[in-house]
Each structure stands twice: as structure tokens, then as C-alpha cells.
Motif scaffolding. Structure first.
Motif, mmCIF file in Angstrom:
data_model
loop_
_atom_site.group_PDB
_atom_site.id
_atom_site.type_symbol
_atom_site.label_atom_id
_atom_site.label_comp_id
_atom_site.label_asym_id
_atom_site.label_seq_id
_atom_site.Cartn_x
_atom_site.Cartn_y
_atom_site.Cartn_z
ATOM 1 N N THR A 1 0.811 -1.219 0.000
ATOM 2 C CA THR A 1 0.000 0.000 0.000
ATOM 3 C C THR A 1 0.845 1.270 0.000
ATOM 4 O O THR A 1 0.302 2.362 -0.159
ATOM 5 N N LEU A 2 2.156 1.149 0.172
ATOM 6 C CA LEU A 2 2.995 2.337 0.332
ATOM 7 C C LEU A 2 3.092 3.200 -0.927
ATOM 8 O O LEU A 2 3.127 4.437 -0.817
ATOM 9 N N PRO A 3 3.169 2.637 -2.154
ATOM 10 C CA PRO A 3 3.170 3.522 -3.327
ATOM 11 C C PRO A 3 1.947 4.433 -3.385
ATOM 12 O O PRO A 3 2.053 5.602 -3.780
ATOM 13 N N HIS A 4 0.793 3.916 -2.960
ATOM 14 C CA HIS A 4 -0.406 4.765 -2.941
ATOM 15 C C HIS A 4 -0.275 5.859 -1.890
ATOM 16 O O HIS A 4 -0.778 6.983 -2.074
ATOM 17 N N ALA A 5 0.387 5.562 -0.783
ATOM 18 C CA ALA A 5 0.626 6.587 0.235
ATOM 19 C C ALA A 5 1.482 7.712 -0.334
ATOM 20 O O ALA A 5 1.230 8.893 -0.077
ATOM 21 N N PHE A 6 2.509 7.358 -1.126
ATOM 22 C CA PHE A 6 3.350 8.372 -1.768
ATOM 23 C C PHE A 6 2.536 9.184 -2.769
ATOM 24 O O PHE A 6 2.789 10.378 -2.943
ATOM 25 N N LYS A 7 1.592 8.552 -3.428
ATOM 26 C CA LYS A 7 0.711 9.277 -4.346
ATOM 27 C C LYS A 7 -0.089 10.332 -3.600
ATOM 28 O O LYS A 7 -0.295 11.448 -4.099
ATOM 29 N N VAL B 1 8.498 13.649 -2.393
ATOM 30 C CA VAL B 1 9.464 14.186 -1.433
ATOM 31 C C VAL B 1 8.921 14.070 -0.011
ATOM 32 O O VAL B 1 9.610 13.572 0.898
ATOM 33 N N PHE B 2 7.686 14.515 0.186
ATOM 34 C CA PHE B 2 7.100 14.377 1.524
ATOM 35 C C PHE B 2 6.965 12.906 1.892
ATOM 36 O O PHE B 2 7.112 12.543 3.059
ATOM 37 N N GLY B 3 6.694 12.071 0.893
ATOM 38 C CA GLY B 3 6.573 10.645 1.166
ATOM 39 C C GLY B 3 7.846 10.057 1.756
ATOM 40 O O GLY B 3 7.800 9.235 2.678
ATOM 41 N N SER C 1 10.562 9.748 -14.448
ATOM 42 C CA SER C 1 11.387 10.748 -13.783
ATOM 43 C C SER C 1 10.630 11.370 -12.612
ATOM 44 O O SER C 1 9.432 11.669 -12.736
ATOM 45 N N PRO C 2 11.290 11.596 -11.481
ATOM 46 C CA PRO C 2 10.621 12.282 -10.357
ATOM 47 C C PRO C 2 10.096 13.659 -10.730
ATOM 48 O O PRO C 2 9.135 14.147 -10.122
ATOM 49 N N ALA D 1 6.206 17.053 -5.654
ATOM 50 C CA ALA D 1 6.965 16.758 -4.443
ATOM 51 C C ALA D 1 6.060 16.724 -3.223
ATOM 52 O O ALA D 1 6.321 15.994 -2.261
ATOM 53 N N PHE D 2 4.985 17.518 -3.270
ATOM 54 C CA PHE D 2 4.026 17.575 -2.169
ATOM 55 C C PHE D 2 2.649 17.856 -2.759
ATOM 56 O O PHE D 2 2.522 18.634 -3.702
#
Length: 454
Positions: A70-76, A81-83, A234-235, A240-241
């Protein structure tokens, strides 16, 4: 989150005149007048105890589980960057909370000359030896922690049930496009099956299934990892937030993935040299550094692979037309179904052993009560899953209500009770630190609940 490694401890009565009441891990508090019987942080020499390496492996197995998906969705939800910084922050809080819990448990064992303690029993005993104002609340604290564990476990099973239903829905809808059932209908079908499986009362009968489930879990985690690195973006293509309003979903998801609070004490109780559990190079710190690196990289690269299309579980992003993806979509739910049974076992250990078994007389009535209790828990999880079928919301709710309470609120409350009289530090900095953590907990809890039910 690896619930499947529950360790069982010795059951002891809280008071000599009180009925036997087992904790989450079957351990209760008993004053022991013979100091030679006391388990302290000295070397333990029984053959059943684990080495440093063994405890490290247990910790990693307990923490790393399907929650990592579930962590990639949390980064979404947070931005990449905040992730990164947010995940490291949550892992730090989890490590700090575990340190507080284990440290105070070790100290109260030596002070009170008691045997091995579980989570809720540690809370009760610390209250008993705390300031006079809180001593009468020791059992309330114990029952409250038991309730939080049960509620968190119930919501965890709801997340598992929704994940299983969504995975089966995706696979079978692809295989049988002319016979499509809704996710809610799959939840009902799976719940009926779980009603039968959850009647198994002895964990030893689940050992063969557990071996198969762990194989399924390994395969189910390996393929998404391989697919993830096949095409990274690419990031610079992603924010980033995102926004403050999405942060509760992020924190709830990461807390869900990183929570293993109810397992630390049982694992520490099995260590040959408990002093090596804590410390700079202790098993706890080493395991959490590994978990922090793994979770940060998995969340980051998973998000960079799928971007705004990232699903609540990364397995749902796998191309369903490919045979390996179909295998994963079947193997992971099978693994999680056994985890569901083990989480139910944790709830039964608390509800039945602590509150029901002494109120039911006669073997027939006791067996019937056991069946009714187990069926009620499965039916309740099914009902909640149908009412809130969005996996990301349920996962966030689990992390906010159950995990964050055990990680943030309970340890700092214990720390405040222990240090209240004369150990709050200069200008009472420890008290202010605990208050800040408590405020952060309230923010996560309230905002996540509002988001889930808006």
C-alpha cells in the motif's frame, strides 16, 4: 504488517483473588515474592529462547507484510518528497514507541518482580506502580488497550477482506467477462468461506497452511517488485508535495504498514539476552533501519512506476492479461486469508479468554458460545467491508484508529506515568514532548475519521 508471527506467553492471574485473565499474548500480571523467579533483563538460558539473529529475523518477519503493497499509494497521496521524509518520520516514531514500551516493561518487571508481560498487562502494572491518582485506573487501562487491539484487528480484517475481494473480482472478471460479480458480492462469498475456516481453534492445525501462505506471500511480493523496476518515470514528472488534506491518508497508510506494536514484547520475552533488544545496535534499531529503507524505496519506486494511476494496493496495477499477474492476484489473497484467520485468533484470545469463558458454564454452551463469537466477528468484518468498500479509506482508518493509538498514544501515556513524579527532565521537556506526540495523534485520528466518513 506481519500479524502471522504471534508469540504465546505464559498465563498468570493479575491478582491472586481475581479470575484468570489473559492478555493479548496470553500473559497476565502476577506479583511474585520470590525474586529468584523473576525474569529480568539478565541472560536467559532456556533452550527455547532466541539469539540476537533469531530475534532480528522475527522482528523483520513481523513488521514486513502485505502492508508494504500500500505504500506507493501513500506516496501518491503525499507527493514523493514528503513521502520519503514522512515515511522515515513514521518509522522513527514506531521505533521510539517500541523502545519506550519495551524499556518500561523491562523496568517494571524488575521493580515488581513479575514474570513475562504482554502489552496490556504492562500498561496495567505500570499504572499500579504509578502515581496514586492513576493506580485505580490500571484495569481500565488494560481493558482499553485490549479494546484498541480488538478494534484495530477488526478493521485490519476489513482491509484484508476488501483486498481479497478486489483481487478475485479483477481476475475472475477477466476470465469470465460475461459473468461479473460486484466486489460486495465477492465479500459475501469470501465471508461465508471464512465463517468455516475461522472455526479452527488450534494454531498447530494451521501450520501446513501457513507454510503454503508464506510461499504465496513471497511470490506475491516478488513479482510486483520486478514489474515496478521495468519502467520508472522521472521524479520531475510528479509533485513533491500534494496538499495538507491528503496527509491523514498518507500517515494512516504508513502506520498500517509499519505497525507491529503488539508483537514487540512477546518477541523480546523470547530473547536470550534482552539487553541486546534495545540500544544503538540492538535488534529493534537494526530491524527498523532495514524496514525504513525498504519501505521508503518500495513506496518511492512504486509511485515513480505508476504515478497518478497507483492503486490502493500495487498488485491491482499489474497487467491482468499477463499470466504471472493473474497468479499473484490469486496467491496473495490466499495468503491473506490465513492472515485473516490469525488476526481473528488474536481477537478471540482477548475476547474469549479475558471476558467470556468464565461467564459460560457447560461444555456444550461454551462450544456454542465460541462458534457464535467467531461467526460474529466474521459477519461484522463483512458488514463493515460492504459499508466502506474503498480499500484506501479502510487502510487509513486502520492506521489512524488502531495503529496510531498503539504507536503514539499508549507509549507516551506510559512514559508520562512512569516519569511523572521526578523524571520529566529540565523544564519538564519530556512532558512537552509527549504532549506534542499526543497532539499529532489527535490530528491523525480525527482528520482520518472525518475523511473516511465524509
Amino acid at each position: 504488517m506481519g500479524i502471522e508471527d504471534q508469540e504465546q506467553s505464559e498465563s498468570l492471574p493479575l491478582k491472586r483473588s481475581a479470575p484468570r485473565m489473559s492478555s493479548t499474548h496470553g500473559t497476565d500480571i502476577k506479583q511474585n515474592s520470590d525474586s529468584s523467579q523473576c525474569i529480568t533483563t539478565d541472560e536467559r538460558t532456556t533452550p527455547q529462547n532466541n539469539s540476537y539473529f533469531g530475534v532480528l529475523m522475527h522482528l523483520l518477519k513481523s513488521i514486513i507484510g502485505t502492508g508494504v503493497l500500500t505504500l506507493p499509494h501513500a506516496f501518491k497521496e503525499s507527493g514523493f518528497v514528503f513521502g520519503i521524509f514522512g515515511t522515515v518520520f513514521v518509522i522513527f516514531l514506531c521505533t521510539y514507541a517500541a523502545y519506550i514500551l519495551v524499556y518500561h516493561s523491562q523496568e517494571i518487571r524488575k521493580k515488581s518482580k513479575t514474570k513475562l508481560l504482554g502489552f496490556s498487562d504492562t500498561c496495567a502494572l505500570i499504572c499500579q506502580h504509578g502515581p496514586e491518582a492513576v493506580q485505580s485506573f490500571s484495569m481500565v487501562f488494560k481493558y482499553g488497550v485490549d479494546a484498541v487491539i480488538c478494534i484495530g484487528s477488526l478493521l485490519t480484517n476489513c482491509a484484508f477482506l476488501i483486498f481479497i475481494a478486489q483481487s478475485f473480482h479483477q481476475v475472475f472478471s477477466y476470465w469470465f467477462p460475461h459473468f461479473i460479480l460486484s466486489v460486495e458480492q465477492y465479500i459475501i462469498i469470501i465471508s461465508v468461506l471464512l465463517l468455516i475456516i475461522c472455526q479452527i481453534r488450534e494454531l498447530k492445525h494451521l501450520v501446513p497452511f501457513s507454510i503454503f501462505a508464506n510461499i504465496c506471500l513471497f511470490v506475491g511480493l516478488l513479482l510486483p517488485l520486478v514489474h515496478m523496476f521495468s519502467e520508472l518515470h522521472s521524479p520531475a514528472d510528479f509533485p513533491a508535495f500534494t496538499s495538507v488534506t491528503k496527509l491523514p491518508l498518507f500517515f494512516g497508510t504508513v502506520f498500517f504498514a509499519a505497525d507491529a506494536m503488539i508483537l514487540y514484547l512477546p518477541i523480546e520475552n523470547t530473547m536470550k539476552n534482552p539487553a541486546k533488544f534495545l540500544g544503538a545496535t540492538g535488534a529493534l534499531n537494526v530491524s527498523m533501519v532495514i524496514v525504513g529503507i525498504l519501505y521508503t524505496l518500495f513506496g518511492l519506486f512504486g509511485f515513480l512506476r505508476y504515478g497518478e494511476d497507483t492503486k490502493p494496493s500495487i498488485t491491482l496495477n499489474l497487467p491482468i492479461e499477463e499470466i504471472p499477474s493473474q497468479i499473484v492476484q490469486l496467491m496473495l489473497p490466499i495468503s491473506i486469508m490465513l492472515t485473516y484467520v490469525l488476526v481473528t485468533y488474536v481477537m478471540i484470545e482477548i475476547i474469549w479468554n479475558n471476558y467470556l469463558q468464565y461467564k459460560v458454564r457447560g461444555s456444550i454452551k461454551r462450544n456454542l458460545a465460541q462458534i457464535v463469537t467467531r461467526c460474529s466477528l466474521v459477519i461484522l468484518t463483512g458488514a463493515v467491508s460492504i459499508a466502506v468498500p474503498k480499500l484506501e479509506l479502510v487502510i487509513s482508518l486502520v492506521g489512524s484508529v488502531g495503529s496510531s493509538t498503539l504507536i503514539l498514544l499508549v507509549p507516551v501515556t506510559l512514559d508520562t506515568i512512569v516519569r511523572w513524579d521526578n523524571d520529566l527532565g529540565y523544564f519538564k521537556w519530556r512532558l512537552f514532548k509527549n504532549i506534542l506526540i499526543g497532539i499529532f495523534y489527535v490530528f491523525i485520528l480525527v482528520s482520518s475519521i472525518l475523511i473516511c466518513f465524509q
